[in-house]
Design an enzyme around this catalytic site. Sequence first.
Site, mmCIF file in Angstrom:
data_model
loop_
_atom_site.group_PDB
_atom_site.id
_atom_site.type_symbol
_atom_site.label_atom_id
_atom_site.label_comp_id
_atom_site.label_asym_id
_atom_site.label_seq_id
_atom_site.Cartn_x
_atom_site.Cartn_y
_atom_site.Cartn_z
ATOM 1 N N LYS A 185 2.360 4.578 1.423
ATOM 2 C CA LYS A 185 2.628 5.240 3.031
ATOM 3 C C LYS A 185 2.271 6.655 2.803
ATOM 4 O O LYS A 185 2.926 7.479 2.452
ATOM 5 C CB LYS A 185 3.922 4.827 3.546
ATOM 6 C CG LYS A 185 4.173 5.328 4.936
ATOM 7 C CD LYS A 185 5.560 4.829 5.342
ATOM 8 C CE LYS A 185 5.738 5.164 6.724
ATOM 9 N NZ LYS A 185 5.230 6.230 7.294
ATOM 10 N N CYS A 225 17.868 44.936 10.942
ATOM 11 C CA CYS A 225 17.558 44.939 9.628
ATOM 12 C C CYS A 225 18.469 45.198 8.696
ATOM 13 O O CYS A 225 19.120 46.128 8.720
ATOM 14 C CB CYS A 225 16.166 45.769 9.515
ATOM 15 S SG CYS A 225 15.541 45.768 8.007
ATOM 16 N N CYS A 228 11.064 43.565 11.300
ATOM 17 C CA CYS A 228 11.817 44.733 11.242
ATOM 18 C C CYS A 228 10.590 45.643 11.460
ATOM 19 O O CYS A 228 9.471 45.840 10.837
ATOM 20 C CB CYS A 228 12.265 45.114 10.171
ATOM 21 S SG CYS A 228 12.592 47.045 9.868
ATOM 22 N N LYS A 247 10.871 2.955 2.924
ATOM 23 C CA LYS A 247 10.623 4.697 2.848
ATOM 24 C C LYS A 247 11.377 5.066 1.531
ATOM 25 O O LYS A 247 12.598 4.559 1.279
ATOM 26 C CB LYS A 247 11.144 5.303 3.901
ATOM 27 C CG LYS A 247 10.607 5.044 5.038
ATOM 28 C CD LYS A 247 9.692 6.158 5.954
ATOM 29 C CE LYS A 247 10.612 6.890 6.804
ATOM 30 N NZ LYS A 247 9.481 8.027 7.401
ATOM 31 N N ASP A 249 1.435 10.251 3.650
ATOM 32 C CA ASP A 249 2.561 11.239 4.653
ATOM 33 C C ASP A 249 1.379 12.563 5.034
ATOM 34 O O ASP A 249 1.518 13.367 4.524
ATOM 35 C CB ASP A 249 3.856 11.938 3.739
ATOM 36 C CG ASP A 249 4.665 12.612 4.842
ATOM 37 O OD1 ASP A 249 4.459 12.428 5.829
ATOM 38 O OD2 ASP A 249 5.403 13.509 3.902
ATOM 39 N N GLU A 257 0.956 -1.195 0.077
ATOM 40 C CA GLU A 257 0.128 -0.017 0.082
ATOM 41 C C GLU A 257 0.857 1.125 -0.155
ATOM 42 O O GLU A 257 2.115 1.247 0.351
ATOM 43 C CB GLU A 257 -0.828 0.024 1.370
ATOM 44 C CG GLU A 257 -1.972 -0.997 1.074
ATOM 45 C CD GLU A 257 -2.369 -0.817 2.565
ATOM 46 O OE1 GLU A 257 -2.392 -0.029 3.358
ATOM 47 O OE2 GLU A 257 -3.191 -1.950 3.133
ATOM 48 N N CYS A 314 11.651 51.388 6.104
ATOM 49 C CA CYS A 314 12.250 50.375 5.728
ATOM 50 C C CYS A 314 12.091 50.079 4.229
ATOM 51 O O CYS A 314 11.006 49.928 3.832
ATOM 52 C CB CYS A 314 12.155 49.032 6.838
ATOM 53 S SG CYS A 314 13.020 47.575 6.139
ATOM 54 N N CYS A 341 17.488 48.489 6.777
ATOM 55 C CA CYS A 341 17.569 49.864 7.450
ATOM 56 C C CYS A 341 18.042 49.963 8.700
ATOM 57 O O CYS A 341 18.012 50.998 9.335
ATOM 58 C CB CYS A 341 16.072 50.332 7.516
ATOM 59 S SG CYS A 341 15.241 49.254 8.808
ATOM 60 N N TYR A 388 -6.900 2.816 6.253
ATOM 61 C CA TYR A 388 -6.008 1.705 5.911
ATOM 62 C C TYR A 388 -5.954 0.736 7.012
ATOM 63 O O TYR A 388 -5.140 -0.155 6.735
ATOM 64 C CB TYR A 388 -4.928 2.179 5.431
ATOM 65 C CG TYR A 388 -4.072 3.020 6.420
ATOM 66 C CD1 TYR A 388 -3.667 2.692 7.746
ATOM 67 C CD2 TYR A 388 -3.486 4.307 5.916
ATOM 68 C CE1 TYR A 388 -3.164 3.511 8.331
ATOM 69 C CE2 TYR A 388 -2.906 5.480 7.022
ATOM 70 C CZ TYR A 388 -2.642 4.735 8.182
ATOM 71 O OH TYR A 388 -2.108 5.572 9.053
HETATM 72 S S1 IVH Z 1 -0.715 0.483 8.852
HETATM 73 C C1 IVH Z 1 -0.031 -1.091 13.555
HETATM 74 N N1 IVH Z 1 -0.525 1.686 6.657
HETATM 75 O O1 IVH Z 1 2.747 5.331 9.125
HETATM 76 C C2 IVH Z 1 0.389 -0.223 12.338
HETATM 77 N N2 IVH Z 1 0.261 3.011 8.272
HETATM 78 O O2 IVH Z 1 5.398 5.148 10.194
HETATM 79 C C3 IVH Z 1 -0.544 0.241 11.452
HETATM 80 N N3 IVH Z 1 0.758 5.193 7.582
HETATM 81 O O3 IVH Z 1 1.653 4.695 11.947
HETATM 82 C C4 IVH Z 1 -0.451 1.034 10.441
HETATM 83 N N4 IVH Z 1 0.166 4.753 5.506
HETATM 84 O O4 IVH Z 1 0.421 6.473 10.497
HETATM 85 C C5 IVH Z 1 -0.496 1.849 7.646
HETATM 86 N N5 IVH Z 1 -0.961 2.484 4.384
HETATM 87 C C6 IVH Z 1 -0.738 2.764 5.522
HETATM 88 C C7 IVH Z 1 -0.027 3.786 6.096
HETATM 89 C C8 IVH Z 1 0.501 3.785 7.401
HETATM 90 C C9 IVH Z 1 0.868 5.794 6.584
HETATM 91 C C10 IVH Z 1 1.411 5.761 8.661
HETATM 92 C C11 IVH Z 1 0.687 5.342 10.141
HETATM 93 C C12 IVH Z 1 1.738 4.532 10.716
HETATM 94 C C13 IVH Z 1 3.045 5.190 10.379
HETATM 95 C C14 IVH Z 1 4.432 4.537 10.586
#
Ligand code: IVH
Length: 667
Positions: free
Chosen positions: A111, A405, A423, A311, A113, A109, A429, A408, A220
């Site tokens: 991740k 500054c 400033c 990551k 941000d 999946e 200025c 000025c 998720y």
């Molecule tokens: S599963 C038990 N799925 O990343 C852990 N987390 O760095 C369950 N996050 O704590 C989390 N995308 O805040 C999961 N597809 C994804 C995610 C995800 C972002 C975040 C989440 C997690 C953190 C860990």
Amino acid sequence: MNPEDRIKELRVALHKHNHSYYIMDAPTISDYEFDAMLKELEVLEGQFPEFHDPNSPTVRVGGGITKSFATVKHEYPMLSLGNTYNWDELADWIRRVQKAAPENTFVCELKYDGVAIGIRYEYGKLVQAVTRGDGTQGDDITNNVRTIKSIPLQLNGEYPERFEIRGEIVLPHAAFNALNEQRAEQGLPLFANPRNCASGTLKLQDSSVVAERGLDAYLYFVLPDGILAATHSGSIKAAGEMGFKVPRPEHKFIEACQTIEEIQAFIEYWDIERKNLPFDIDGIVIKVDSYHTQEELGFTAKSPRWATAFKFKAEKVETQLNSITYQVGRTGAITPVANLEPVWLGGTTVKRASLHNQDQIELLDLHEGDLVYVEKGGEIIPKVVGVNTAARTSDQPRVEFISECPECATKLVRKEGEAQHYCPNEQQCPPQVAGRIQHFISRKAMDIMGMGNETVQLFVSEGLIASPADLYNLSYDKIIALEGFKEKSVTNLLQGLENSKQIPFDRVLFALGIRHVGATVAKKLAKHFGSITALMDADEATLSAVDDIGTVIAQQLVSYFNNPENVREILRLVEAGIQFELEQTEAITEGPLLNAKIVVSGVFETMSRNELKALIEKLGGTNVGSISAKTTYVVAGEGMGPSKKEKAEKLGVPILDEAAFLKLIGQ
Ligand code: IVH
């Protein structure tokens, strides 16, 4: 149909349309129809407060204020994920899982941000939303989360009685960029990236501001009490059917993988494709699909053994810090900028990077001539994220933030609780002077044709102008004497200035460049007060009583008008013929509604509520939201709520019905 049934019907329909629009990306009715239904529901809910529902589709517009967020203990701790940037480590993890469970299927999946959130539902209704906090307990931000349109307030189909679902709240790039543009326009410090902005937004006290920011969410993770399937992917699919915005295979946001190669292909695909996503992701999460296998693998103290994150490396390069420039903005805000040895990064040559403020410089422990790491994240301006301290020699002094500054030489100030230095020499200025005039002439403000930022710069440095009012003293002879000006360009410019005398008051007010007073706030103030004199007479309490004007804006306005230089400048602009009054209010100096504070409630026969409100303002009255001792009249239409009636009677505020109101205004 009785009102209660109609309210229910509207709620069901709006929940459904909301789902089609925000989750399925497949609208089923026009925006216009949607707004009309929402409006009808709002009116009915106002009339019949006894049918209040905290999950009504009308809560999406916000309005609830949270004074302080309650701390809530998580039913299940909110754990983090193990993570790696390294293919070998990932391959080790995959092999370990495969060894323990040879038949295993993985699920990959995105991740996201953003900001992690746990949301609880009871009998299909959203009841609570809590931040991660320290993992054991977090903040209850339910009011704010209810405004996020992609989070369902009411579930569909089959769902567990009580359960929690977790996910990530993200701020899409488009919303982030628009917000920062607006803040730049208002002279406010910018948000560093979408994640910080999302996290700051969720901690705002006023949920109606949250509602406007355009947050989105992906869910998720279904907690054990809500599981309706044997696998994680099955649960996610079921959650999608309940109405949640979940990753969908057709978008390639989630994919079943069997082998290291398949997982690697998914990661490589998104490492490239993420640049085209409308929001930030910072890696890929790989999970074991079967709950049974997940249970067998279990947890370490901090994270599950059945999932890990790969990551993405932020694009990062090393280069030398040549010097630091301190930029002075139009409102006097000081921004340190690193001048770098030019370096290729993410498709462009980078020569400069933001250092944000003094705290950031101290955090980096930056020394002159350091080799620094520069990164391009979600944001457009690259930033310095670290220092190669190993390469530092003893003759490199620490970077000291300036105290005066650079333009000025005025001593800088830093207000308590603010990260930015300012400033305070607003009047003299040079960049503040030029910046203020540049803002004044800009398209959304006075829109002065034939004049650009360079011209302003030139006029300022030639000593022709030092404030916007000076623009109106410019003469043909003075300008033609400057290099680069021809007859045509000078007459155009003077004509542009002449035309600007027709610009309406609200834009003039915006053009003044008062901190926090952007175009929208200026419109509200102009409409409410009608003239600069009324606005200048208003004290902080009067100002903050205006819809959408908070104490910060009110204080800023009071201090702006307390400065004699600003008042002098306004008087000179008035003399030059600039509009400092709204046109329609010019005529009103008497009449039954002059300065009346009026609450409108219910529905009317001869006109809509909005028409009625507009009429009140046209006649010099002000519309206020709630009844207080200061209210002059309540104008009551059909079906005014009983609590409003009671309050008006208790405070002795006269209640006018439609006929009485029309008689009062002589219609
Ligand atoms: S599963 C038990 N799925 O990343 C852990 N987390 O760095 C369950 N996050 O704590 C989390 N995308 O805040 C999961 N597809 C994804 C995610 C995800 C972002 C975040 C989440 C997690 C953190 C860990």
